[in-house]
Structure formats: structure tokens, C-alpha cells
Design a protein around this motif. Structure first.
Motif, PDB file in Angstrom:
ATOM      1  N   THR A   1     -24.195 -19.065  35.343  1.00  0.00           N
ATOM      2  CA  THR A   1     -23.153 -18.671  34.388  1.00  0.00           C
ATOM      3  C   THR A   1     -23.754 -17.903  33.214  1.00  0.00           C
ATOM      4  O   THR A   1     -23.183 -16.908  32.741  1.00  0.00           O
ATOM      5  N   PHE A   2     -24.921 -18.341  32.752  1.00  0.00           N
ATOM      6  CA  PHE A   2     -25.580 -17.663  31.631  1.00  0.00           C
ATOM      7  C   PHE A   2     -25.903 -16.215  31.993  1.00  0.00           C
ATOM      8  O   PHE A   2     -25.607 -15.284  31.224  1.00  0.00           O
ATOM      9  N   TRP A   3     -26.501 -16.009  33.154  1.00  0.00           N
ATOM     10  CA  TRP A   3     -26.889 -14.646  33.532  1.00  0.00           C
ATOM     11  C   TRP A   3     -25.665 -13.795  33.839  1.00  0.00           C
ATOM     12  O   TRP A   3     -25.682 -12.570  33.612  1.00  0.00           O
ATOM     13  N   TRP A   4     -24.605 -14.419  34.325  1.00  0.00           N
ATOM     14  CA  TRP A   4     -23.368 -13.658  34.511  1.00  0.00           C
ATOM     15  C   TRP A   4     -22.800 -13.226  33.158  1.00  0.00           C
ATOM     16  O   TRP A   4     -22.332 -12.091  32.993  1.00  0.00           O
ATOM     17  N   ASP A   5     -22.858 -14.092  32.156  1.00  0.00           N
ATOM     18  CA  ASP A   5     -22.417 -13.739  30.805  1.00  0.00           C
ATOM     19  C   ASP A   5     -23.206 -12.549  30.273  1.00  0.00           C
ATOM     20  O   ASP A   5     -22.642 -11.614  29.690  1.00  0.00           O
ATOM     21  N   VAL A   6     -24.519 -12.609  30.449  1.00  0.00           N
ATOM     22  CA  VAL A   6     -25.369 -11.507  29.970  1.00  0.00           C
ATOM     23  C   VAL A   6     -24.985 -10.202  30.663  1.00  0.00           C
ATOM     24  O   VAL A   6     -24.848  -9.147  30.021  1.00  0.00           O
ATOM     25  N   TYR A   7     -24.801 -10.281  31.993  1.00  0.00           N
ATOM     26  CA  TYR A   7     -24.437  -9.085  32.760  1.00  0.00           C
ATOM     27  C   TYR A   7     -23.109  -8.514  32.271  1.00  0.00           C
ATOM     28  O   TYR A   7     -22.974  -7.294  32.045  1.00  0.00           O
ATOM     29  N   LEU A   8     -22.094  -9.363  32.075  1.00  0.00           N
ATOM     30  CA  LEU A   8     -20.775  -8.887  31.653  1.00  0.00           C
ATOM     31  C   LEU A   8     -20.832  -8.268  30.260  1.00  0.00           C
ATOM     32  O   LEU A   8     -20.196  -7.235  29.998  1.00  0.00           O
ATOM     33  N   VAL A   9     -21.600  -8.895  29.369  1.00  0.00           N
ATOM     34  CA  VAL A   9     -21.728  -8.337  28.010  1.00  0.00           C
ATOM     35  C   VAL A   9     -22.391  -6.969  28.054  1.00  0.00           C
ATOM     36  O   VAL A   9     -21.943  -6.013  27.383  1.00  0.00           O
ATOM     37  N   VAL A  10     -23.454  -6.844  28.846  1.00  0.00           N
ATOM     38  CA  VAL A  10     -24.156  -5.554  28.946  1.00  0.00           C
ATOM     39  C   VAL A  10     -23.223  -4.478  29.487  1.00  0.00           C
ATOM     40  O   VAL A  10     -23.145  -3.352  28.945  1.00  0.00           O
ATOM     41  N   ILE A  11     -22.490  -4.786  30.568  1.00  0.00           N
ATOM     42  CA  ILE A  11     -21.571  -3.805  31.153  1.00  0.00           C
ATOM     43  C   ILE A  11     -20.475  -3.439  30.148  1.00  0.00           C
ATOM     44  O   ILE A  11     -20.136  -2.252  29.959  1.00  0.00           O
ATOM     45  N   THR A  12     -19.915  -4.423  29.479  1.00  0.00           N
ATOM     46  CA  THR A  12     -18.823  -4.184  28.520  1.00  0.00           C
ATOM     47  C   THR A  12     -19.289  -3.307  27.360  1.00  0.00           C
ATOM     48  O   THR A  12     -18.607  -2.352  26.963  1.00  0.00           O
ATOM     49  N   VAL A  13     -20.437  -3.644  26.799  1.00  0.00           N
ATOM     50  CA  VAL A  13     -20.964  -2.848  25.674  1.00  0.00           C
ATOM     51  C   VAL A  13     -21.253  -1.418  26.115  1.00  0.00           C
ATOM     52  O   VAL A  13     -20.941  -0.449  25.398  1.00  0.00           O
ATOM     53  N   ALA A  14     -21.858  -1.285  27.326  1.00  0.00           N
ATOM     54  CA  ALA A  14     -22.196   0.056  27.810  1.00  0.00           C
ATOM     55  C   ALA A  14     -20.934   0.899  28.004  1.00  0.00           C
ATOM     56  O   ALA A  14     -20.880   2.078  27.616  1.00  0.00           O
ATOM     57  N   VAL A  15     -19.892   0.302  28.580  1.00  0.00           N
ATOM     58  CA  VAL A  15     -18.647   1.045  28.805  1.00  0.00           C
ATOM     59  C   VAL A  15     -17.962   1.357  27.467  1.00  0.00           C
ATOM     60  O   VAL A  15     -17.391   2.455  27.284  1.00  0.00           O
ATOM     61  N   ALA A  16     -18.038   0.430  26.526  1.00  0.00           N
ATOM     62  CA  ALA A  16     -17.459   0.691  25.200  1.00  0.00           C
ATOM     63  C   ALA A  16     -18.136   1.876  24.532  1.00  0.00           C
ATOM     64  O   ALA A  16     -17.472   2.731  23.901  1.00  0.00           O
ATOM     65  N   VAL A  17     -19.440   1.961  24.689  1.00  0.00           N
ATOM     66  CA  VAL A  17     -20.169   3.108  24.124  1.00  0.00           C
ATOM     67  C   VAL A  17     -19.724   4.396  24.797  1.00  0.00           C
ATOM     68  O   VAL A  17     -19.518   5.428  24.139  1.00  0.00           O
ATOM     69  N   VAL A  18     -19.554   4.346  26.129  1.00  0.00           N
ATOM     70  CA  VAL A  18     -19.103   5.535  26.867  1.00  0.00           C
ATOM     71  C   VAL A  18     -17.713   5.956  26.401  1.00  0.00           C
ATOM     72  O   VAL A  18     -17.423   7.142  26.213  1.00  0.00           O
ATOM     73  N   ILE A  19     -16.838   4.965  26.208  1.00  0.00           N
ATOM     74  CA  ILE A  19     -15.469   5.266  25.763  1.00  0.00           C
ATOM     75  C   ILE A  19     -15.482   5.918  24.377  1.00  0.00           C
ATOM     76  O   ILE A  19     -14.812   6.929  24.129  1.00  0.00           O
ATOM     77  N   LEU A  20     -16.245   5.361  23.472  1.00  0.00           N
ATOM     78  CA  LEU A  20     -16.290   5.898  22.109  1.00  0.00           C
ATOM     79  C   LEU A  20     -16.889   7.301  22.080  1.00  0.00           C
ATOM     80  O   LEU A  20     -16.607   8.095  21.168  1.00  0.00           O
ATOM     81  N   ALA A  21     -17.703   7.576  23.107  1.00  0.00           N
ATOM     82  CA  ALA A  21     -18.326   8.907  23.157  1.00  0.00           C
ATOM     83  C   ALA A  21     -17.504   9.909  23.962  1.00  0.00           C
ATOM     84  O   ALA A  21     -17.913  11.067  24.128  1.00  0.00           O
ATOM     85  N   SER A  22     -16.355   9.472  24.491  1.00  0.00           N
ATOM     86  CA  SER A  22     -15.524  10.372  25.313  1.00  0.00           C
ATOM     87  C   SER A  22     -14.775  11.334  24.393  1.00  0.00           C
ATOM     88  O   SER A  22     -13.761  10.973  23.792  1.00  0.00           O
ATOM     89  N   GLU A  23     -15.215  12.560  24.332  1.00  0.00           N
ATOM     90  CA  GLU A  23     -14.629  13.540  23.424  1.00  0.00           C
ATOM     91  C   GLU A  23     -13.249  14.017  23.836  1.00  0.00           C
ATOM     92  O   GLU A  23     -12.411  14.281  22.975  1.00  0.00           O
ATOM     93  N   PRO A  24     -12.957  14.164  25.148  1.00  0.00           N
ATOM     94  CA  PRO A  24     -11.618  14.670  25.505  1.00  0.00           C
ATOM     95  C   PRO A  24     -10.501  13.764  25.015  1.00  0.00           C
ATOM     96  O   PRO A  24      -9.413  14.221  24.712  1.00  0.00           O
ATOM     97  N   ALA A  25     -10.762  12.459  24.960  1.00  0.00           N
ATOM     98  CA  ALA A  25      -9.721  11.542  24.513  1.00  0.00           C
ATOM     99  C   ALA A  25      -9.677  11.502  22.992  1.00  0.00           C
ATOM    100  O   ALA A  25     -10.695  11.680  22.320  1.00  0.00           O
ATOM    101  N   GLY A  26      -8.514  11.262  22.434  1.00  0.00           N
ATOM    102  CA  GLY A  26      -8.386  11.183  20.987  1.00  0.00           C
ATOM    103  C   GLY A  26      -9.001   9.900  20.459  1.00  0.00           C
ATOM    104  O   GLY A  26      -9.339   8.967  21.203  1.00  0.00           O
ATOM    105  N   LEU A  27      -9.158   9.842  19.123  1.00  0.00           N
ATOM    106  CA  LEU A  27      -9.798   8.686  18.512  1.00  0.00           C
ATOM    107  C   LEU A  27      -8.978   7.417  18.708  1.00  0.00           C
ATOM    108  O   LEU A  27      -9.526   6.361  19.060  1.00  0.00           O
ATOM    109  N   ASN A  28      -7.692   7.510  18.514  1.00  0.00           N
ATOM    110  CA  ASN A  28      -6.856   6.313  18.650  1.00  0.00           C
ATOM    111  C   ASN A  28      -6.890   5.734  20.058  1.00  0.00           C
ATOM    112  O   ASN A  28      -7.053   4.508  20.220  1.00  0.00           O
ATOM    113  N   PRO A  29      -6.713   6.557  21.117  1.00  0.00           N
ATOM    114  CA  PRO A  29      -6.838   6.004  22.478  1.00  0.00           C
ATOM    115  C   PRO A  29      -8.191   5.355  22.720  1.00  0.00           C
ATOM    116  O   PRO A  29      -8.291   4.303  23.375  1.00  0.00           O
ATOM    117  N   ARG A  30      -9.254   5.987  22.177  1.00  0.00           N
ATOM    118  CA  ARG A  30     -10.585   5.411  22.379  1.00  0.00           C
ATOM    119  C   ARG A  30     -10.714   4.056  21.683  1.00  0.00           C
ATOM    120  O   ARG A  30     -11.295   3.118  22.219  1.00  0.00           O
TER     121      ARG A  30
END
Length: 369
Positions: free
Chosen positions: A8-37
Motif C-alpha cells: 500500500t505504501f509503494w502504491w501511494d508513492v506511485y499514485l502521488v508521483v503520477i498525479t504530480v507529474a500529470v498536474a505539471v503537464v496540465i499546468l504547462a499545457s499552453e493550448p488550454a486556458g488558465l481556468n480549465p488548467r
């Protein structure tokens, strides 16, 4: 339990890493507006919050939580509809689905979740439908295959864990029963030792002292011999007679003591080549001679008795015969004969009893040696 917590611990770490990485990708998505991001990022954060608030506990307890999973998937669908790059979160969502609901429901949920992007494309990004549909099909197939495989591996692991627990429980039960059997066997052995040595010795002492003309000297000598037997018994050693001589000499002393106490002549004859035997076998033969001669003295009213110790290449045979009044074998067997048979079994020996009023009694014990 510790392995489940580690998983469970390593699954938590994996999910946090994936979530943070995708959040960074979303915030860096220029075609989408700031509010949608920002909304998409908030939706992804909501998935993580729900997991740590309730989902993690459900996974640890192996509880199905379809309602909680539906809320997390709704947040995922919102994030993907607003920012297509949020679809990368499938790397975390697909395994999450298989941990939250049963296998059949998980397969349906994986297919539906992978269809979120192409379905949203139909309304928001028609030009991307074809490409995202192909990706969704590949992702669905891979997700279903991987999730099914993981579930089966986990089930096999749980089954092995259950079998190991049952095996350990069985071993503990076998150990307990073995200890109880050992205690019972030791009690039986001690009971036989006490009957064949101390009890018979005390009986002899009482008989000698209660005679019309008490033989005090013989009673004292018998008491000393009984004391030596008691010390040997406490120390778990061989019988005192065997520690100071051979089996033949020990049996000869028993025959001589029988004659001295009862007044009935008991000769010893030895045939074959005398040889040293394992202590356990010598103890069985000596105790059998003691018991047989004691029975003659107490019950037979014999005029004569004889003891034979016969050595052959493959066995040793002890025969005790008397010309007394006999008995019906089996009907009159007391503790002594039963103990003799039990001792014989311990060394793969065999006891034979023949008796009738005309010819007396013959007890024969043969032991492979």
C-alpha cells in the motif's frame, strides 16, 4: 500484514508521483486556458484527496468501494474533458480501478474510463477523435490485460498466504499432539519402570518382614537394591543390575533373588553366543524376567521355575517357565503382562504366554537383535 502495508505504501508513492507529474503537464499545457488548467489540476488533486481520505483504507481492507471510485472517475473525466493531456493519468487510474472494485466491474470501468477522451473529442475536438480512439483502444486492451494479470497474481499470493497460515497452524497442532503423545509415552514408561522395580521391591520387603520368621538381612539388602533402582530411575539411567554387569549376570541375580525370597528353585540356562546388546533391548529383557519371576512368586504356587536366555544370530529369546497352577491367558492379564507387551513393542519384540493347570505357565519374549 506487513507485506500488505508495504504494498500500500509503494502504491501511494506511485499514485502521488503520477498525479504530480500529470498536474505539471496540465499546468504547462499552453493550448488550454488558465481556468480549465486550474480546474483540471484541482480535479486531479481531488482524486488524490479521496484516495488518502477513504480509498487507501478500503484497499488495505480489501473492501469494494464503487461509489468512491465513481467519484474519482468523475473527477478524472472532468480533468480530461478540460485538458486532454490529463489522459496521462490513466497510468494511475487503471490500477486504481482494479484495487477498488471486483474484476468484472473493473474491466467495464477501465473501458469506460479510456473512452472518456475520444467521447469528449466528439463534442469538443472532432479533429482528434480518430487518433484518440486508437489510443483508447490500445490503452483499454493493455489496461484490462495488465489489471487482470495483477489481480490473479494478488489472488494467488493471498491463496499462498492462506495455505501457509493453515500449514503453520497444522504444524503447531502436530507439535502439540506430539508433545502430548510424548508426555503420555513417558508417563507410561515411568509407570512401567516403577511397577517393575520399586513396587516389586517394596512388595518383597513387606513379604519378608511379615513372614513368621522375618528375614531382616534379606529385607535390608532388597531395600538397598530398591534404592539403587530408584536412583537410576531418577537419573534416567539403565537398571542398576545392568550398569554393574552383563544382561546374563543381571538375569542370574534376579533368579537367585527369586529363589532366596520364595524358596522355589529357579535355574538359569544360557544358550548361544552371549554378546552385548543395545541398552534398550537389555532393559526390556531384564524387566520381563523380573515381572515373570514376580508373577511366579505371587500367583503360581510353583515347586520349580526355570529361566532360559537364548542367543541366536538374529534375535535373543527369554523364556520363564514354572510348574504352578497356571491361569487363562488374556483373562487374567494384569498390569505386569500388559507392560511387558508394551515394552516388547518398543523394540519390535513379541511376547507369548502359554498356561494351563496341568503344565504351569511359560512366558516367552523374543527380540530381534
Amino acid at each position: 500484514m506487513r507485506s500488505d502495508l508495504s504494498r500500500t505504501f509503494w502504491w501511494d508513492v506511485y499514485l502521488v508521483v503520477i498525479t504530480v507529474a500529470v498536474a505539471v503537464v496540465i499546468l504547462a499545457s499552453e493550448p488550454a486556458g488558465l481556468n480549465p488548467r486550474l480546474v483540471a489540476t484541482g480535479a486531479i488533486a481531488g482524486i488524490l484527496v479521496l484516495h488518502f481520505a477513504a480509498g487507501r483504507r478500503a484497499i488495505e481492507r480489501d473492501e469494494a468501494r464503487p461509489g468512491l471510485l465513481a467519484a474519482q472517475l468523475a473527477l478524472f473525466g472532468l480533468a480530461v474533458a478540460l485538458v486532454p493531456n490529463a489522459n496521462w493519468l490513466l497510468f494511475g487510474v487503471n490500477p486504481l480501478i482494479f484495487q477498488m472494485v471486483p474484476l468484472r466491474t473493473a474491466v467495464i470501468a477501465v473501458v469506460a474510463t479510456n473512452a472518456v477522451l475520444p467521447v469528449s473529442d466528439v463534442f469538443l475536438r472532432p479533429h482528434a477523435v480518430a487518433g484518440d480512439l486508437v489510443i483508447a483502444l490500445i490503452s483499454s486492451a493493455a489496461g484490462v490485460w495488465l489489471g487482470t494479470w495483477i489481480v490473479r497474481v494478488v489472488q494467488q499470493s493471498q491463496e499462498r498466504h492462506r495455505l501457509i497460515e493453515e500449514l503453520e497452524s497444522s504444524r503447531a497442532e502436530v507439535a502439540r499432539l506430539s508433545r502430548e503423545a510424548g508426555v503420555t509415552a513417558e508417563r507410561t514408561r515411568l509407570a512401567g519402570e516403577i511397577h517393575d522395580t520399586l513396587a516389586q521391591g517394596f512388595t518383597s520387603i513387606i513379604t519378608l518382614l511379615q513372614a513368621p520368621e522375618p528375614d531382616v538381612a534379606l529385607a535390608v539388602r532388597t531395600a538397598r537394591e530398591n534404592l539403587a533402582e530408584a536412583r537410576s530411575l531418577v537419573a534416567a539411567l539403565a537398571p542398576a543390575d545392568l550398569t554393574s554387569g552383563s544382561l546374563t549376570s543381571a538375569v542370574r541375580r534376579q533368579a537367585a533373588r527369586f529363589t532366596e525370597e520364595s524358596g522355589v528353585e529357579a535355574g538359569l540356562r544360557v544358550t548361544g553366543d552371549e554378546r552385548a546388546l543395545p541398552t534398550a533391548i537389555e532393559v526390556v529383557l531384564l524387566r520381563a524376567a523380573q515381572e515373570a519371576l514376580t508373577n511366579v512368586r505371587r500367583h503360581a504356587e510353583a515347586r520349580e521355575a526355570a529361566v532360559l536366555l537364548a542367543y541366536t544370530p538374529d534375535s535373543v529369546r527369554l523364556v520363564v517357565r514354572d510348574d504352578g497352577r497356571g491361569f487363562v491367558p488374556g483373562a487374567a492379564d494384569g498390569y505386569g503382562l500388559a507392560g511387558m507387551r508394551e515394552r516388547a513393542k518398543q523394540v519390535n519384540g513379541n511376547v507369548t504366554v502359554r498356561s494351563d493347570p496341568d503344565t504351569g505357565t511359560t512366558i516367552e519374549l523374543e527380540v530381534p537383535a
